[in-house]
Design a protein around this motif. Sequence first.
Motif, PDB file in Angstrom:
ATOM      1  N   LYS A  59     -13.446  35.222 -42.005  1.00 38.82           N
ATOM      2  CA  LYS A  59     -13.428  34.048 -42.887  1.00 38.82           C
ATOM      3  C   LYS A  59     -14.381  34.237 -44.052  1.00 38.82           C
ATOM      4  O   LYS A  59     -14.064  33.885 -45.202  1.00 38.82           O
ATOM      5  CB  LYS A  59     -13.815  32.795 -42.093  1.00 38.82           C
ATOM      6  CG  LYS A  59     -12.798  32.349 -41.063  1.00 38.82           C
ATOM      7  CD  LYS A  59     -13.348  31.199 -40.262  1.00 38.82           C
ATOM      8  CE  LYS A  59     -12.388  30.802 -39.142  1.00 38.82           C
ATOM      9  NZ  LYS A  59     -12.944  29.739 -38.270  1.00 38.82           N
ATOM     10  N   PHE A  60     -15.545  34.795 -43.754  1.00 34.46           N
ATOM     11  CA  PHE A  60     -16.517  35.040 -44.823  1.00 34.46           C
ATOM     12  C   PHE A  60     -15.958  36.044 -45.827  1.00 34.46           C
ATOM     13  O   PHE A  60     -16.124  35.873 -47.046  1.00 34.46           O
ATOM     14  CB  PHE A  60     -17.822  35.561 -44.216  1.00 34.46           C
ATOM     15  CG  PHE A  60     -18.893  35.817 -45.227  1.00 34.46           C
ATOM     16  CD1 PHE A  60     -19.581  34.777 -45.823  1.00 34.46           C
ATOM     17  CD2 PHE A  60     -19.213  37.121 -45.596  1.00 34.46           C
ATOM     18  CE1 PHE A  60     -20.574  35.017 -46.769  1.00 34.46           C
ATOM     19  CE2 PHE A  60     -20.200  37.367 -46.529  1.00 34.46           C
ATOM     20  CZ  PHE A  60     -20.880  36.313 -47.115  1.00 34.46           C
ATOM     21  N   LEU A  61     -15.280  37.074 -45.330  1.00 36.60           N
ATOM     22  CA  LEU A  61     -14.677  38.046 -46.243  1.00 36.60           C
ATOM     23  C   LEU A  61     -13.601  37.397 -47.110  1.00 36.60           C
ATOM     24  O   LEU A  61     -13.472  37.714 -48.305  1.00 36.60           O
ATOM     25  CB  LEU A  61     -14.075  39.204 -45.447  1.00 36.60           C
ATOM     26  CG  LEU A  61     -15.054  40.181 -44.779  1.00 36.60           C
ATOM     27  CD1 LEU A  61     -14.284  41.297 -44.082  1.00 36.60           C
ATOM     28  CD2 LEU A  61     -16.033  40.759 -45.799  1.00 36.60           C
ATOM     29  N   ILE A  62     -12.827  36.484 -46.537  1.00 36.32           N
ATOM     30  CA  ILE A  62     -11.789  35.789 -47.309  1.00 36.32           C
ATOM     31  C   ILE A  62     -12.429  34.971 -48.422  1.00 36.32           C
ATOM     32  O   ILE A  62     -11.965  34.984 -49.573  1.00 36.32           O
ATOM     33  CB  ILE A  62     -10.953  34.880 -46.379  1.00 36.32           C
ATOM     34  CG1 ILE A  62     -10.112  35.734 -45.421  1.00 36.32           C
ATOM     35  CG2 ILE A  62     -10.055  33.954 -47.188  1.00 36.32           C
ATOM     36  CD1 ILE A  62      -9.370  34.920 -44.372  1.00 36.32           C
ATOM     37  N   THR A  77     -13.601  34.373 -54.164  1.00 34.08           N
ATOM     38  CA  THR A  77     -14.631  34.172 -55.194  1.00 34.08           C
ATOM     39  C   THR A  77     -14.575  35.280 -56.242  1.00 34.08           C
ATOM     40  O   THR A  77     -14.620  35.009 -57.448  1.00 34.08           O
ATOM     41  CB  THR A  77     -16.029  34.130 -54.553  1.00 34.08           C
ATOM     42  OG1 THR A  77     -16.073  33.087 -53.578  1.00 34.08           O
ATOM     43  CG2 THR A  77     -17.090  33.893 -55.602  1.00 34.08           C
ATOM     44  N   VAL A  78     -14.467  36.521 -55.786  1.00 36.18           N
ATOM     45  CA  VAL A  78     -14.388  37.637 -56.727  1.00 36.18           C
ATOM     46  C   VAL A  78     -13.160  37.499 -57.610  1.00 36.18           C
ATOM     47  O   VAL A  78     -13.220  37.686 -58.837  1.00 36.18           O
ATOM     48  CB  VAL A  78     -14.369  38.974 -55.959  1.00 36.18           C
ATOM     49  CG1 VAL A  78     -14.108  40.133 -56.922  1.00 36.18           C
ATOM     50  CG2 VAL A  78     -15.691  39.193 -55.225  1.00 36.18           C
ATOM     51  N   GLY A  79     -12.032  37.150 -56.999  1.00 34.73           N
ATOM     52  CA  GLY A  79     -10.817  36.968 -57.789  1.00 34.73           C
ATOM     53  C   GLY A  79     -10.931  35.839 -58.791  1.00 34.73           C
ATOM     54  O   GLY A  79     -10.378  35.917 -59.899  1.00 34.73           O
ATOM     55  N   ALA A  80     -11.658  34.761 -58.427  1.00 35.98           N
ATOM     56  CA  ALA A  80     -11.789  33.609 -59.319  1.00 35.98           C
ATOM     57  C   ALA A  80     -12.515  33.966 -60.608  1.00 35.98           C
ATOM     58  O   ALA A  80     -12.241  33.391 -61.665  1.00 35.98           O
ATOM     59  CB  ALA A  80     -12.530  32.476 -58.596  1.00 35.98           C
TER      60      ALA A  80
END
Length: 457
Positions: free
Chosen positions: A135-138, A143-146
């Motif tokens: 879940k943390f990785l998701i 966030t990176v994609g945003a």
Amino acid sequence: MGACMALCSLASCASCLCGSAPCLLCGCCPSSNNSTVTKLVFSFFLLLGTLVSIIMILPGMETQLQKIPGFCQGGSTIPGIENHVNCDAIVGFKSVYRMCFAMTCFFFLFSVIMVRVRSSRDPRAVVQNGFWFFKFLILVGITVGAFFIPDGTFHTVWFYFGMVGSFLFIIIQLILLIDFAHSWNKVWVGNAEEGNKNCWFAGLLSFTILHYALAFTAVVLFYVYYTQPDGCTEHKVFISLNLIFSIIVSVVSVLPRVQEAQPQSGLLQASLISLYTMYVTWSAMTNNPDRKCNPSLLSLVSNTTTITLDPSAPAETVRWWDGQGIVGLIIFLFCTLYASIRSSSNSQVNKLMHTEVGGGSGGSGGEVGEDGLRRAVDDEEEAVTYNYSFFHFSLCLASLYIMMTLTNWYQPDTSTQAMQSSMPAVWVKISSSWLGLGLYLWTLLAPLMFPDRDFFS
């Protein structure tokens, strides 16, 4: 030998991160229920994202944020907006919007996945209560994609999403405060019946008077500092109406017939709601773009003369940190923590918050494992103790509320070099205070108006 032990320890931690909530926090919450630990971990994700957002808007972070690829052209301007906007002015704003966008998507995803989960026997409950590392990785991936979302109309569109979500979350905050006041009143009245009656009732009376005194003081200060003899008509209307509405709900809460139908209602709840209403009123007035009706808190505290500005002139600087934002964050933290650990006996609030009454079959003392440690128990084998989907939806709205609070509800304006306050934000906050007061009034009057119907159980 040491390496083997380290690998075994790492494997144990990995199993906890991929396993259930009881395994994850068994050392910190050895006697907690599975449902409580799960809510605390998800709330921790939200608070972690909030902390990151706060760091992004701290003074001096602009230089580091400008290094993000595509965020600024040459480290000074925003690409795609005809190079009119100074990156130093809104790079923190852009970062907070993207961080909160990621949290909103994360919690909305789980809200959809967890629709109609009835017990921990549902396969989706395993996803809810475990796999924390993934879940943390998701969340990190979203966030990176945003941060690679093109500017364009993103800020403007997401601003209106933020206003709607914040409106709903303010209502949820009010419901949680009502629940807290009900629980507070119930516990202290119970203690008074079992022990020193005068002491406990004196405590209830003292806090009730304190809440009303603070609310009345706030009204006086609002009239003095946020109104003008020849202007600020909207502020005069807002203050007067919310004062009248607060008096009405206070009177209704102690009517004999209401007390008969709702024994737990009283002035403590009404006083706390009145005080919160005054906070929302103040928060709304601080978003008025007319600086004649909206002096900065710093100028009020330092007794400096407020310079009259042209209401149509753009703000010269972005005030990231102000009084209403800090108070809003404190209330948000309290409500988030309370929502994670609450176990309300109030049927009205349980219905409004989509909390199952009487759900769960586990105890609260924990189970003893083979290693002798007490672990959190699965208290949802028969029925869930809270609505998974609604809980995630609440965190989704909380993410939007944090976004608007940290950016002072400023509306992005790409034609200037800063963000500006806007009247839509004012009306959203004021209307939410009216709706919240109306909702509380309805919970008092509904059993009297329809005695044959059971609304909240």
